[in-house]
Design a protein around this motif. Structure first.
Motif, mmCIF file in Angstrom:
data_model
loop_
_atom_site.group_PDB
_atom_site.id
_atom_site.type_symbol
_atom_site.label_atom_id
_atom_site.label_comp_id
_atom_site.label_asym_id
_atom_site.label_seq_id
_atom_site.Cartn_x
_atom_site.Cartn_y
_atom_site.Cartn_z
ATOM 1 N N PRO A 1 0.806 -1.226 0.000
ATOM 2 C CA PRO A 1 0.000 0.000 0.000
ATOM 3 C C PRO A 1 0.842 1.280 0.000
ATOM 4 C CG PRO A 1 -0.969 -1.601 1.460
ATOM 5 C CD PRO A 1 0.362 -2.158 1.047
ATOM 6 N N HIS A 2 2.058 1.232 0.555
ATOM 7 C CA HIS A 2 2.913 2.416 0.513
ATOM 8 C C HIS A 2 3.349 2.702 -0.924
ATOM 9 C CE1 HIS A 2 3.543 0.924 4.776
ATOM 10 N NE2 HIS A 2 2.982 2.101 4.929
ATOM 11 N N PHE A 3 3.596 1.634 -1.686
ATOM 12 C CA PHE A 3 3.946 1.816 -3.093
ATOM 13 C C PHE A 3 2.732 2.325 -3.878
ATOM 14 C CE2 PHE A 3 7.292 -0.909 -1.593
ATOM 15 C CZ PHE A 3 8.410 -0.443 -2.283
ATOM 16 N N ALA A 4 1.550 1.803 -3.516
ATOM 17 C CA ALA A 4 0.317 2.253 -4.181
ATOM 18 C C ALA A 4 0.119 3.753 -3.945
ATOM 19 C CB ALA A 4 -0.880 1.457 -3.659
ATOM 20 N N GLN A 5 0.411 4.185 -2.726
ATOM 21 C CA GLN A 5 0.281 5.610 -2.393
ATOM 22 C C GLN A 5 1.249 6.444 -3.240
ATOM 23 O OE1 GLN A 5 1.111 6.469 1.737
ATOM 24 N NE2 GLN A 5 0.704 8.651 1.498
ATOM 25 N N PHE A 6 2.484 5.966 -3.352
ATOM 26 C CA PHE A 6 3.472 6.676 -4.171
ATOM 27 C C PHE A 6 2.984 6.794 -5.618
ATOM 28 C CE2 PHE A 6 6.888 6.914 -7.193
ATOM 29 C CZ PHE A 6 7.753 7.854 -6.660
ATOM 30 N N LEU A 7 2.524 5.669 -6.172
ATOM 31 C CA LEU A 7 2.103 5.648 -7.583
ATOM 32 C C LEU A 7 0.931 6.596 -7.817
ATOM 33 C CD1 LEU A 7 2.438 1.797 -8.174
ATOM 34 C CD2 LEU A 7 3.800 3.569 -9.312
ATOM 35 N N GLN A 8 0.038 6.656 -6.840
ATOM 36 C CA GLN A 8 -1.110 7.551 -6.972
ATOM 37 C C GLN A 8 -0.676 9.012 -6.836
ATOM 38 O OE1 GLN A 8 -3.953 7.591 -3.753
ATOM 39 N NE2 GLN A 8 -5.656 7.999 -5.146
ATOM 40 N N GLU A 9 0.095 9.304 -5.817
ATOM 41 C CA GLU A 9 0.466 10.704 -5.576
ATOM 42 C C GLU A 9 1.374 11.264 -6.665
ATOM 43 O OE1 GLU A 9 1.808 11.295 -1.547
ATOM 44 O OE2 GLU A 9 -0.134 10.631 -0.741
ATOM 45 N N HIS A 10 2.079 10.365 -7.377
ATOM 46 C CA HIS A 10 2.946 10.846 -8.451
ATOM 47 C C HIS A 10 2.299 10.700 -9.820
ATOM 48 C CE1 HIS A 10 5.710 10.689 -5.075
ATOM 49 N NE2 HIS A 10 6.479 11.518 -5.750
ATOM 50 N N GLY A 11 0.999 10.457 -9.830
ATOM 51 C CA GLY A 11 0.238 10.509 -11.084
ATOM 52 C C GLY A 11 0.384 9.297 -12.000
ATOM 53 N N TYR A 12 0.976 8.205 -11.500
ATOM 54 C CA TYR A 12 1.097 7.025 -12.368
ATOM 55 C C TYR A 12 -0.232 6.277 -12.476
ATOM 56 C CZ TYR A 12 6.137 7.737 -12.265
ATOM 57 O OH TYR A 12 7.388 8.287 -12.401
ATOM 58 N N VAL A 13 -1.064 6.403 -11.454
ATOM 59 C CA VAL A 13 -2.388 5.765 -11.457
ATOM 60 C C VAL A 13 -3.382 6.725 -10.792
ATOM 61 C CG1 VAL A 13 -1.570 3.369 -11.351
ATOM 62 C CG2 VAL A 13 -1.904 4.646 -9.223
ATOM 63 N N LYS A 14 -4.668 6.477 -11.057
ATOM 64 C CA LYS A 14 -5.701 7.354 -10.478
ATOM 65 C C LYS A 14 -6.136 6.898 -9.097
ATOM 66 C CE LYS A 14 -7.597 9.593 -14.497
ATOM 67 N NZ LYS A 14 -6.854 8.862 -15.565
#
Ligand code: AMP
Ligand code: FE
Ligand code: FE
Ligand code: ZN
Length: 300
Positions: A158-171
């Motif tokens: 989930p920490h990686f998911a947060q990174f990916l979301q906050e950096h615009g890689y996923v919605k």
């Protein structure tokens, strides 16, 4: 009965601190609460301190749920008292990943602490490999960036998911799992060595706890395999099964309750709450029909 025997805090991949989870439990007037962070007991001391100290001057979490705020309603003027259960959720591996919950563990037990240290190191090592994997997918990520999301806590996907979301890689975080963090290729590149469920049961028992199979309804293998797994784990000393899990359908609740009866296991009842940012679909707290309360693995 209102209770929640499966919750996560900032000691692993949850959104709220252990103190905040205690406040939420008091606000919702839960009778029993277990904190069950992934592979760590680091949140238990803070939860215990909060239990004895009350909740003064903590971070404002009034936006959660109804927005009514977090007033402490546990004063002596009403008889309500929260029963807190120190817990853990250990990730284990056989043919598939199996989660074992431990309740009433002594968080200062030496064997448990040294295993948790191993789990933490193995999660950090895997985290570095997850960064390498994501960079092959053209995600610009460095380990310290994601480590900062976990803080002192147990590093998880989930920490990686947060990174990916906050950096615009996923919605959404869900999309992060679908596109990056739950693919076959991801698992091949990033798997880590985990204990067996039998080892986790033994560790929990040595720390004075009771061991429970978490969310059996999420197992991917078929019924025949599941039944033989539960038989094996019961023989290894498993004490209970999380028949009442937030995501279980009524049919699953009935099915796992029957299996629990067959193998003389107690019931458990938990939501797997991580906070609305991490798992928006999972609310805090469960309501259990009184007829099942006697069969719970809780100590009265
Ligand atoms: P880890 O233990 O690091 O492999 O991460 C597992 C955690 O990731 C679980 O406890 C959940 O909190 C979360 N998780 C796993 N699969 C999903 C998914 N498909 N969508 C959202 N969260 C997930
Ligand atoms: Fe989690
Ligand atoms: Fe789990
Ligand atoms: Zn969980």
């Amino acid at each position: 009965m209102k209770l929640d025997l499966h919750t996560h805090t900032t000691a692993s991949d949850g959104q709220y601190t252990p103190s905040e989870i205690i406040m939420l439990a008091r606000k919702k007037k839960l009778e029993y609460l277990a904190i069950t962070d992934h592979d760590t007991v680091d949140g238990i001391a803070e939860a215990k301190a909060e239990l004895s100290a009350g909740n003064i001057g903590k971070r404002d979490v009034s936006n959660y749920g109804t927005g009514e705020g977090f007033g402490d309603e546990s004063g002596p003027e009403n008889a309500y008292r929260l029963q807190f259960i120190p817990g853990i959720e250990i990730s284990t591996q056989l043919e598939e990943e199996i989660h074992i919950l431990g309740f009433y563990i002594d968080e200062n037990n030496d064997a448990l602490q040294s295993k948790c240290k191993e789990f933490m190191d193995s999660r950090i090592n895997r985290g570095q490999r997850i960064c390498d994997f994501l960079r092959t997918k053209r995600v610009e990520i460095t380990f310290p960036e994601v480590e900062a999301y976990a803080g002192q806590g147990s590093l998880g996907r989930p920490h990686f998911a947060q990174f990916l979301q906050e950096h615009g890689y996923v919605k959404s975080r869900q999309e992060a799992f679908e596109r990056y963090l739950n693919t076959r290729e991801f698992h091949e590149a990033t798997d880590r060595i985990k204990p067996t469920p039998q080892e986790a049961i033994e560790l929990i028992h040595r720390a004075g706890g009771v061991a429970v199979l978490a969310h059996p309804g999420l197992l991917k293998m078929g019924k025949r395999w599941q039944e033989s797994l539960i038989k094996q784990l019961a023989e290894a000393g498993l004490d209970g099964m999380e028949c009442f899990y937030h995501k279980h359908t009524q049919k699953q609740r009935n099915y796992y309750r029957r299996l629990a009866e067959d193998f003389r296991l107690g019931y458990s009842c938990g939501s797997d709450f991580h906070g609305e940012k991490v798992k928006p679909e999972v609310p805090f707290g469960m309501e259990l029909d009184e007829q099942y309360v006697d069969k719970l693995v809780i100590r009265k």
